[in-house]
Design an enzyme around this catalytic site. Structure first.
Site, PDB file in Angstrom:
ATOM      1  N   THR A 200     -11.454 -11.509   3.026  1.00 37.93           N
ATOM      2  CA  THR A 200     -11.524 -10.057   2.838  1.00 37.93           C
ATOM      3  C   THR A 200     -12.357  -9.696   1.609  1.00 37.93           C
ATOM      4  OG1 THR A 200      -9.300  -9.920   3.706  1.00 37.93           O
ATOM      5  CG2 THR A 200     -10.126  -7.965   2.574  1.00 37.93           C
TER       6      THR A 200
ATOM      7  N   ARG B 179      -3.406  -9.316  16.368  1.00 34.80           N
ATOM      8  CA  ARG B 179      -2.857  -9.046  15.024  1.00 34.80           C
ATOM      9  C   ARG B 179      -3.851  -8.236  14.178  1.00 34.80           C
ATOM     10  NH1 ARG B 179      -4.439 -10.014   9.531  1.00 34.80           N
ATOM     11  NH2 ARG B 179      -2.568 -10.206   8.263  1.00 34.80           N
ATOM     12  N   VAL B 180      -3.327  -7.227  13.492  1.00 34.75           N
ATOM     13  CA  VAL B 180      -4.115  -6.434  12.547  1.00 34.75           C
ATOM     14  C   VAL B 180      -3.383  -6.448  11.210  1.00 34.75           C
ATOM     15  CG1 VAL B 180      -4.936  -4.103  12.003  1.00 34.75           C
ATOM     16  CG2 VAL B 180      -5.101  -4.955  14.346  1.00 34.75           C
TER      17      VAL B 180
ATOM     18  N   GLY C  66      -5.369 -10.493   0.708  1.00 37.97           N
ATOM     19  CA  GLY C  66      -4.232 -11.390   0.829  1.00 37.97           C
ATOM     20  C   GLY C  66      -3.383 -11.100   2.046  1.00 37.97           C
TER      21      GLY C  66
ATOM     22  N   GLY D 140      -1.699  -9.694   4.634  1.00 34.78           N
ATOM     23  CA  GLY D 140      -1.651  -8.288   5.022  1.00 34.78           C
ATOM     24  C   GLY D 140      -0.267  -7.766   5.347  1.00 34.78           C
TER      25      GLY D 140
HETATM   26  N1  ASP Z   1      -5.783  -8.872   3.977  1.00 35.67           N
HETATM   27  C1  ASP Z   1      -6.297  -9.632   5.102  1.00 35.67           C
HETATM   28  C2  ASP Z   1      -5.415  -9.431   6.277  1.00 35.67           C
HETATM   29  O1  ASP Z   1      -4.204  -9.554   6.152  1.00 35.67           O
HETATM   30  C3  ASP Z   1      -6.415 -11.087   4.833  1.00 35.67           C
HETATM   31  C4  ASP Z   1      -7.132 -11.511   3.598  1.00 35.67           C
HETATM   32  O2  ASP Z   1      -7.196 -10.812   2.597  1.00 35.67           O
HETATM   33  O3  ASP Z   1      -7.649 -12.607   3.605  1.00 35.67           O
HETATM   34  O4  ASP Z   1      -5.909  -9.227   7.348  1.00 35.67           O
END
Ligand code: ASP
Length: 225
Positions: free
Chosen positions: A90, A118-119, A142, A144
């Site tokens: 991200t 998944r979202v 991180g 989510g």
């Molecule tokens: N925040 C992102 C998600 O949960 C994952 C990530 O930050 O790597 O989709």
């Protein structure tokens, strides 16, 4: 499947979730904000909207990702997320210009080996990012699920309104996650925040993440501790 959202200084917002085969979801999110009357478009509708707005359908599956997935699929015990940058792609960005206008954006392919459909937090206004031009902006990366359950970015901006320094606000938002778990947290979540006076903050559950700060033509890379 890709997710992204964007928010401007007027409080306008755009978001796409479960977008397939379009390279830059954040640009589609911006089009949703600027060209439609909606905030969020999902799946096939988001892709149709992107194609109508000049984006190209591309195969964006990286050969290495395909190989990794095949390996993982043989032994699903490796499902546990690793706390490192390899498992988190991200990009979250906050800006404040010389006119005092904030903007925020977040773009992601989500978590590795996520369930189909998944979202995460990244395209959710208030979780992945939040902008309030009267005080500041915040953004997350991180796990989510944890960020969504605590509506982290909105929380940080509200804390700024209550007088918190951005650093303390980020730490408090991390605490809202960690307080629900025991000491050994083997997942990662991180926040950044930017206040109207240029003060910044960043906090994470675990070591390993970094952020770039660009201010008055000076740029630094900082570890989030
Ligand atoms: N925040 C992102 C998600 O949960 C994952 C990530 O930050 O790597 O989709």
């Amino acid at each position: 499947t890709l997710d992204a959202c964007i928010m401007d200084h007027l409080g306008n917002a755009g978001s796409v979730v479960y977008l397939k085969n379009i390279k830059h979801p954040i640009s589609v999110a911006r089009k949703v904000m600027e060209e439609s009357k909606h905030v969020m478009l999902a799946g096939r509708g988001a892709q149709e909207f992107a194609l109508k707005n000049g984006f190209k359908k591309e195969n964006i599956l990286h050969q290495q990702s395909k190989k990794d997935w095949k390996n993982w699929n043989k032994n699903k015990k490796q499902l546990k997320s690793l706390i490192n940058e390899d498992n988190h792609d991200t990009i979250t960005m906050l800006t404040l210009d010389s006119k005092g206008h904030f903007a925020g954006g977040s773009s992601t392919s989500g978590l590795r080996y996520k369930l189909h459909g998944r979202v995460g937090d990244s395209p959710i206004i208030g979780s992945g990012i939040f902008v309030d031009n009267s005080i500041g902006a915040a953004g997350a990366t991180g796990e989510g699920e944890e960020i969504m359950k605590t509506v982290g970015s909105f929380l940080i901006v509200e804390l700024l309104k209550q007088g918190y320094h951005p650093q303390k606000a980020c730490e408090e938002a991390i605490k809202r996650i960690t307080m629900k778990h025991d000491d050994t947290i083997d997942f990662q979540a991180a926040y950044i925040a930017l206040r109207i006076d240029g003060e910044t903050g960043a906090a994470a559950i675990n070591n390993g993440f970094s952020y770039i700060l660009s201010k008055n033509a000076k740029t630094s890379i900082n570890a989030i501790k």
